[in-house]
Design a protein around this motif. Structure first.
Motif, PDB file in Angstrom:
ATOM      1  N   THR A  41      15.497  51.011  -0.688  1.00  0.00           N
ATOM      2  CA  THR A  41      16.030  51.615   0.523  1.00  0.00           C
ATOM      3  C   THR A  41      17.247  50.851   1.022  1.00  0.00           C
ATOM      4  N   SER A  42      17.187  49.521   0.953  1.00  0.00           N
ATOM      5  CA  SER A  42      18.329  48.703   1.359  1.00  0.00           C
ATOM      6  C   SER A  42      19.554  49.000   0.502  1.00  0.00           C
ATOM      7  N   ALA A  43      19.333  49.179  -0.810  1.00  0.00           N
ATOM      8  CA  ALA A  43      20.443  49.503  -1.704  1.00  0.00           C
ATOM      9  C   ALA A  43      21.073  50.841  -1.314  1.00  0.00           C
ATOM     10  N   GLY A  44      20.244  51.806  -0.932  1.00  0.00           N
ATOM     11  CA  GLY A  44      20.773  53.092  -0.497  1.00  0.00           C
ATOM     12  C   GLY A  44      21.601  52.961   0.768  1.00  0.00           C
ATOM     13  N   VAL A  45      21.102  52.171   1.736  1.00  0.00           N
ATOM     14  CA  VAL A  45      21.832  51.933   2.983  1.00  0.00           C
ATOM     15  C   VAL A  45      23.202  51.310   2.686  1.00  0.00           C
ATOM     16  N   LEU A  46      23.224  50.306   1.821  1.00  0.00           N
ATOM     17  CA  LEU A  46      24.468  49.614   1.505  1.00  0.00           C
ATOM     18  C   LEU A  46      25.460  50.531   0.797  1.00  0.00           C
ATOM     19  N   CYS A  47      24.963  51.385  -0.092  1.00  0.00           N
ATOM     20  CA  CYS A  47      25.858  52.329  -0.772  1.00  0.00           C
ATOM     21  C   CYS A  47      26.432  53.338   0.223  1.00  0.00           C
ATOM     22  N   GLY A  79      20.735  64.475  11.903  1.00  0.00           N
ATOM     23  CA  GLY A  79      19.595  64.514  12.802  1.00  0.00           C
ATOM     24  C   GLY A  79      18.408  65.218  12.174  1.00  0.00           C
ATOM     25  N   CYS A  80      18.679  66.334  11.512  1.00  0.00           N
ATOM     26  CA  CYS A  80      17.599  67.089  10.848  1.00  0.00           C
ATOM     27  C   CYS A  80      16.971  66.269   9.726  1.00  0.00           C
ATOM     28  N   TYR A  81      17.794  65.505   9.009  1.00  0.00           N
ATOM     29  CA  TYR A  81      17.245  64.692   7.922  1.00  0.00           C
ATOM     30  C   TYR A  81      16.341  63.596   8.470  1.00  0.00           C
ATOM     31  N   LEU A  82      16.770  62.928   9.549  1.00  0.00           N
ATOM     32  CA  LEU A  82      15.928  61.893  10.147  1.00  0.00           C
ATOM     33  C   LEU A  82      14.613  62.482  10.648  1.00  0.00           C
ATOM     34  N   ILE A  83      14.690  63.664  11.247  1.00  0.00           N
ATOM     35  CA  ILE A  83      13.470  64.329  11.723  1.00  0.00           C
ATOM     36  C   ILE A  83      12.556  64.641  10.536  1.00  0.00           C
ATOM     37  N   TRP A  84      13.145  65.096   9.447  1.00  0.00           N
ATOM     38  CA  TRP A  84      12.354  65.465   8.265  1.00  0.00           C
ATOM     39  C   TRP A  84      11.613  64.254   7.693  1.00  0.00           C
ATOM     40  N   PHE A 122      20.356  55.985   1.585  1.00  0.00           N
ATOM     41  CA  PHE A 122      21.711  56.502   1.402  1.00  0.00           C
ATOM     42  C   PHE A 122      21.989  57.678   2.338  1.00  0.00           C
ATOM     43  N   LEU A 123      21.074  58.641   2.373  1.00  0.00           N
ATOM     44  CA  LEU A 123      21.294  59.833   3.197  1.00  0.00           C
ATOM     45  C   LEU A 123      21.230  59.514   4.688  1.00  0.00           C
ATOM     46  N   THR A 124      20.397  58.543   5.062  1.00  0.00           N
ATOM     47  CA  THR A 124      20.345  58.142   6.470  1.00  0.00           C
ATOM     48  C   THR A 124      21.708  57.661   6.933  1.00  0.00           C
TER      49      THR A 124
END
Length: 210
Positions: A41-47, A79-84, A122-124
Motif C-alpha cells: 500500500t505504501s508503494a502505491g501511495v508513493l507512486c 470520494g466515491c473510491y474512498l467510500i467504496w 495508488f488510487l487513493t
C-alpha cells in the motif's frame, strides 16, 4: 537554496504527519495484509505522489486547478473510491460469529491480493485532486529567485516523496511491535471497521467539499 530546502522540509514534515487518507489506507493495508500489505500500500501511495509531482513540475496540475469541471469530476471519483474501500472494510462487521471462530482456528483470514494493496494506495492518491492542487500551489512557493521553477519543483517533490517513504516505513516498522495483537481476529475485525468508518468520512468530505 539551502534555506529554502530546510524551510520546505520542515513544512513537508508537518503536512505528512497530519492524518489523512494516505495514512489511513496504509494502516488498513497493515491490518488486512500485515507488513507485506503495508509495504504494498505504501508503494502505491508513493507512486501516486510521483505522478502528481511530475504533473506539478510540468504545469499539468495548474490546468486541473483552472478546470472546475475536471477538478470536480476527479474529486467526486476520489470520494466515491474512498467510500467504496471504506464500505469494503465495514463488511467485516457483518461477518458471523462462526466466521470469527473459524479465524481463531487459523482456517480463515482477510488478506490483500498481490496488487490489491498497491492499487488501494495508488488510487487513493491519484484520485485526490487536492494533492495536485497542493503541489502546484505549495512547492513553487519555496523556489528561490533565479532557479528554474519546473526543475526545482521536481526536486522538492522528490524530497516530499522521500519523507513520505520514511513515514510509511515508520508505520510498517512500528506495526511489528503490535503485529500479534493486530492479527487477533476480533481486534483485526474492529480495526478494519474503524478504518472503514473513517475512510467513508474522508470520501464524503472529499466528494462534497467546495
Amino acid at each position: 537554496m539551502l534555506v529554502s530546502l530546510l524551510s520546505f522540509g520542515f513544512a513537508a514534515v508537518l503536512l505528512i504527519l497530519l492524518p489523512g487518507p494516505d495514512t489511513l489506507v496504509v494502516v488498513r493495508g497493515l491490518v488486512r495484509g500485515g507488513r507485506n500489505g503495508g509495504v504494498q500500500t505504501s508503494a502505491g501511495v508513493l507512486c501516486g505522489l510521483m505522478v502528481w509531482v511530475a504533473a506539478a513540475s510540468l504545469g499539468l496540475s495548474a490546468l486541473l486547478r483552472a478546470s472546475e469541471i475536471g477538478y470536480n469530476a476527479l474529486k467526486i471519483a476520489g470520494g466515491c473510491y474512498l467510500i467504496w474501500i471504506g464500505v469494503q472494510s465495514l463488511r467485516s462487521l457483518l461477518r458471523t460469529a462462526s466466521d470469527i471462530a473459524a479465524e481463531g482456528d487459523g482456517s480463515a483470514a482477510p488478506t490483500l491480493g498481490r496488487s490489491g494493496g498497491f492499487m488501494a494506495g495508488f488510487l487513493t492518491d491519484i484520485l485526490n485532486p487536492k494533492i495536485g492542487v497542493l503541489f502546484v500551489s505549495f512547492l513553487p512557493g519555496f523556489v528561490p529567485d533565479g532557479y528554474s521553477v519546473g526543475w526545482t519543483t521536481l526536486g522538492f517533490g522528490a524530497v516530499y516523496i522521500a519523507l513520505t517513504a520514511l513515514y510509511c516505513a515508520g508505520l510498517v516498522v512500528a506495526s511489528g511491535t503490535v503485529a500479534t495483537w493486530m492479527q487477533t481476529p476480533r481486534v483485526r475485525r474492529r480495526l478494519d471497521a474503524v478504518a472503514g468508518v473513517v475512510l467513508v468520512g474522508f470520501g464524503v468530505r472529499l466528494a462534497t467539499e467546495a
